[in-house]
Design a protein around this motif. Sequence first.
Motif: not given
Length: 331
Positions: A17-23, A37-41, A144-161
């Motif tokens: 699963l660490r090979t995946l890029v997750r939002p 509040a909790m962080a989640a992937t 649903v609320w959306q704030r334009g086209l923003l670059s998302p935060l990702g998580f890959h191999d145990g670190a933020y991407l």
Amino acid sequence: MTDQANISPAAGLRAALRTLVRPVAVVTAAHAGQRYAMAATAFCEVSMDPPSMLVCINRANATHSAVAAGADLCVNLLAADQADISQRCGGGVAAEERFAVGDWRIAAEGPPRLADACASIVLRPVSIVDHATHAVVIGEVVDVWQRGLLSPLGFHDGAYLFPLAQAAINLVAQSARLGEAGAMQDGYLMLDVMRAFYWFDEGLQSALRARGWEAVSRSQSMTFANIALGVRRPADLARNLGITRQGVSKMLQEMVERDWIVIEPDPTDKRASIVAFSEKSRQLRADALEILGKIDAALGERIGSKALDALRTTLARDWGRPPEIPEPAAQ
């Protein structure tokens, strides 16, 4: 089935699963005057008719109690510059303090919403399936609320991407290897240092695999380096690696299962723990040091011993604290 006989299915799954890029999202809820509040992937869409999503929640997490009591959820999809919000909500911070960073909108009813997230999706749970340590919560989308086209935060191999920054760095590094970087090759030492690190790490990983060692991820490799430098507390490792405490805890547990490290009580603080190398990792570390020595020697042959010595001397110097760059003057 895993292809390494000594790896448990759980450790193999975590490694896969660490090979995946997750939002990355922060899942919020409110119940009986308390906000959660909790962080989640672990979340995804289920259906578009009716629109619905699922979120996996550890039943030991406080947010689960609110969901079990019937509270709505808000899945706040984080932007690339919101890793600090994910870290606050990943554990180790009191419930109310998790809302101290970010533009949170708190209503009298309903879950807190992060107004500056990429998007916020409110779910009304319609089904909760308990399985082992987690609950799979399926909810119908009610807002649903959306704030334009923003670059998302990702998580890959145990670190933020950070997709745009990472893409730029990878592009420059690749262009430099191909001789196509042009002016971008000049004046950006950080990119050169990162490219050099990747070069060393790829050589190290390839040689370790050739000697029969299990695959070591880049985050695990960086963890070994930090421990060797004396960084032994999980919280300090999380900060240096740029991942949540929850993320570093999962990675360290995987390394414990592989018998690479041990986690011991901190003799200076009974409430804390420290990480140390295991006896089994002695040979792994010996092989890694031998390989790095050979990579150093090969580099010296390519660029010259004097250039290598000058590079080593420059990098070993104390550069002081990072400079504080002032904001540009208003036009």
